[in-house]
Motif scaffolding. Sequence first.
Motif, PDB file in Angstrom:
ATOM      1  N   HIS A   1      -8.323 -34.002  18.148  1.00 58.99           N
ATOM      2  CA  HIS A   1      -8.766 -35.401  18.004  1.00 58.99           C
ATOM      3  C   HIS A   1      -7.710 -36.051  17.220  1.00 58.99           C
ATOM      4  O   HIS A   1      -7.180 -35.460  16.511  1.00 58.99           O
ATOM      5  CB  HIS A   1     -10.074 -35.369  17.342  1.00 58.99           C
ATOM      6  CG  HIS A   1     -10.991 -36.642  17.280  1.00 58.99           C
ATOM      7  ND1 HIS A   1     -10.384 -37.484  16.502  1.00 58.99           N
ATOM      8  CD2 HIS A   1     -11.639 -37.236  18.214  1.00 58.99           C
ATOM      9  CE1 HIS A   1     -10.997 -38.876  16.667  1.00 58.99           C
ATOM     10  NE2 HIS A   1     -11.957 -38.380  17.582  1.00 58.99           N
TER      11      HIS A   1
ATOM     12  N   ALA B   1     -12.040 -29.719  18.233  1.00 58.98           N
ATOM     13  CA  ALA B   1     -11.855 -30.076  16.628  1.00 58.98           C
ATOM     14  C   ALA B   1     -10.413 -30.243  16.490  1.00 58.98           C
ATOM     15  O   ALA B   1     -10.263 -31.114  15.511  1.00 58.98           O
ATOM     16  CB  ALA B   1     -12.262 -28.885  15.899  1.00 58.98           C
ATOM     17  N   LEU B   2      -9.627 -29.710  16.956  1.00 56.37           N
ATOM     18  CA  LEU B   2      -8.134 -29.909  16.499  1.00 56.37           C
ATOM     19  C   LEU B   2      -7.352 -30.903  17.131  1.00 56.37           C
ATOM     20  O   LEU B   2      -6.293 -31.197  16.812  1.00 56.37           O
ATOM     21  CB  LEU B   2      -7.545 -28.521  16.206  1.00 56.37           C
ATOM     22  CG  LEU B   2      -7.828 -27.713  15.177  1.00 56.37           C
ATOM     23  CD1 LEU B   2      -6.864 -26.250  15.214  1.00 56.37           C
ATOM     24  CD2 LEU B   2      -7.771 -28.380  13.781  1.00 56.37           C
TER      25      LEU B   2
ATOM     26  N   SER C   1      -8.614 -29.197   1.646  1.00 54.31           N
ATOM     27  CA  SER C   1      -8.182 -28.682   3.109  1.00 54.31           C
ATOM     28  C   SER C   1      -8.165 -27.140   3.138  1.00 54.31           C
ATOM     29  O   SER C   1      -8.293 -26.926   4.290  1.00 54.31           O
ATOM     30  CB  SER C   1      -7.013 -29.583   3.213  1.00 54.31           C
ATOM     31  OG  SER C   1      -5.974 -29.260   2.400  1.00 54.31           O
TER      32      SER C   1
ATOM     33  N   SER D   1      -8.194 -35.789  13.522  1.00 48.54           N
ATOM     34  CA  SER D   1      -7.772 -34.407  12.951  1.00 48.54           C
ATOM     35  C   SER D   1      -6.589 -34.013  13.035  1.00 48.54           C
ATOM     36  O   SER D   1      -5.918 -33.514  12.284  1.00 48.54           O
ATOM     37  CB  SER D   1      -8.725 -33.119  13.717  1.00 48.54           C
ATOM     38  OG  SER D   1      -8.693 -33.248  15.210  1.00 48.54           O
ATOM     39  N   LYS D   2      -5.777 -34.571  13.915  1.00 49.79           N
ATOM     40  CA  LYS D   2      -4.307 -34.298  13.891  1.00 49.79           C
ATOM     41  C   LYS D   2      -3.655 -35.076  12.812  1.00 49.79           C
ATOM     42  O   LYS D   2      -2.703 -34.739  12.266  1.00 49.79           O
ATOM     43  CB  LYS D   2      -3.724 -35.250  15.257  1.00 49.79           C
ATOM     44  CG  LYS D   2      -3.943 -34.228  16.597  1.00 49.79           C
ATOM     45  CD  LYS D   2      -3.338 -34.806  17.680  1.00 49.79           C
ATOM     46  CE  LYS D   2      -3.345 -33.846  18.867  1.00 49.79           C
ATOM     47  NZ  LYS D   2      -2.757 -34.408  20.078  1.00 49.79           N
TER      48      LYS D   2
ATOM     49  N   LEU E   1      -5.137 -35.630   9.654  1.00 57.00           N
ATOM     50  CA  LEU E   1      -5.537 -34.773   8.762  1.00 57.00           C
ATOM     51  C   LEU E   1      -4.453 -33.414   8.611  1.00 57.00           C
ATOM     52  O   LEU E   1      -4.340 -33.138   7.602  1.00 57.00           O
ATOM     53  CB  LEU E   1      -7.069 -34.480   8.702  1.00 57.00           C
ATOM     54  CG  LEU E   1      -7.965 -35.711   8.644  1.00 57.00           C
ATOM     55  CD1 LEU E   1      -9.547 -35.085   8.552  1.00 57.00           C
ATOM     56  CD2 LEU E   1      -7.861 -36.077   7.196  1.00 57.00           C
ATOM     57  N   CYS E   2      -4.417 -32.957   9.852  1.00 58.68           N
ATOM     58  CA  CYS E   2      -3.554 -32.026   9.813  1.00 58.68           C
ATOM     59  C   CYS E   2      -2.200 -32.225   9.566  1.00 58.68           C
ATOM     60  O   CYS E   2      -1.563 -31.310   8.736  1.00 58.68           O
ATOM     61  CB  CYS E   2      -3.309 -31.449  11.308  1.00 58.68           C
ATOM     62  SG  CYS E   2      -4.676 -30.310  11.877  1.00 58.68           S
TER      63      CYS E   2
END
Lengths: 130, 126, 245
Positions: A56, A53-54, A29, A59-60, A62-63
Amino acid sequence: MRNKDLGTAGTGFHDWYWQRISAVFLLFSIPVLMGVLLLTYNGNISFETLNIALTHPISKTLCNLFLFAMLIHIWTGLKVIVEDYVHTTAMRVFVLNVLLVMLAGFAFYMTYHIWAELAYTFNCIPCGGG
Amino acid sequence: MKMNNKQPPLSPHLPIYKWRLTMFASIAHRMSGVFLVLTMPMAFWLLLSMSHGKIMYAYGLSWLQSSTGTVLLWLMCVALFYHLINGIRFLLLDIGKTDSREAMKLSAKIVVFSTIIFALVLAVKI
Amino acid sequence: MCCRVGVTIMSEKVKLEIYRYNPEQDDKPYMQSFEVPVEKPGMKLLDALNYIKWHLDGSLTYRRSCGEGVCGSDGLNINGVNGLGCITAIEGLKQPIQVRPLPSMDVVRDLVVDMQHFFDQYKQIKPWLQSSTPKPEHERLQSPDERAELDGSYECILCGCCTTSCPSWWWNGDRFLGPAALLQANRWLKDSRDDATGERLDDLEDSFKLYRCHQIMNCMEACPKALNPTKAINDIKRSLAKRKV
């Protein structure tokens, strides 16, 4: 340096194990994060792209996972350093707990940051998408 | 002969021990790790903030492209690159690969020198 | 090529700087310079120390016994790296050759250090065969493959060069067992005749006794028998992981 053998505490394995599990997660990552940061720096990623990108939901998620892996890795890493260089039990307990509180606070704050889009909260500006 | 109860001296260690590359690779892993603890959460926060609002994006970008931002970004990338590939080196040792004496020394050389090359290339390209 | 660079000629002299401390006279240690003639080709550092003791200063104190790298008595810090005086050639060493006692140890006198704690730690890993099977009439047999498992462990001569080169042991030597003891711990874990593997692993699972190793690898670089304690420690960590995960 004379000391008695105090037996074993049965500790250490989990720190070692989780440091490595989080390392494997970060291995995949962190280069993505750095790549995005470098591309943004070079002007190759516009606000619109970055926003989509950030923000969605995937992605949140994954963040958030990345955040936890990073914090586990930071905690296990700093704990080893404290155990190496801080030599009295009282000082170790103090330093480790201060670190734990700071990292937990950071975890809560960043989770909020990831999901709540602070720009809205601070009333900064309407987002590009909307 | 006079009695002597004083504490014997401790023989010298760190200041006299000759630096070996594997020793350097280990302490550099620790130092880059501490540096990343200080900068990585900041970078993550910055990137998230920039994705959330146009003004934050503009602020963030101008700060990133300032000289402080550029130097910090370069330092962070170099520390990250080193921590990453030396981390791979350590993970390989953990699973019992590349753990001969020769491989341990060679892999230390590889990670240190590839980091130097990466740092130079990035300094030119950034 | 071989006879030009760095080869010392018979009449040449070698400069040494040696760590001195006499608890009855000195308040603190100091370095003393000596010049020693090169008496024979292939002269070792121990020969130079012997020359000083026999011809220049009889008060110089150091340990030595077999003189050929088997007994492990003359572990020293030579030009900043640990090694055995008896098998370290003078030739190729940068002069003046700095000779100090093994690092981070209580100095008894000059190059002699107190090894008590080092051997206590060795004792902690129970370096003897623990078997639950009845004692056989003659001996406990091993297959050649089982015996080969001990290669890289049994050669250890307990000179202390590895343990005293380890920064983790410098900072936490009261609790961290150190490379030598852990190499031996792994030797007994791998021995096919030993039945105490579980208890041995129990005794090692401790963030200070075992997990202080951070792959610094000074031990591997210092070992005069070319062994690899770092690998042995990683083997133990893997054995612990195998029974836990």
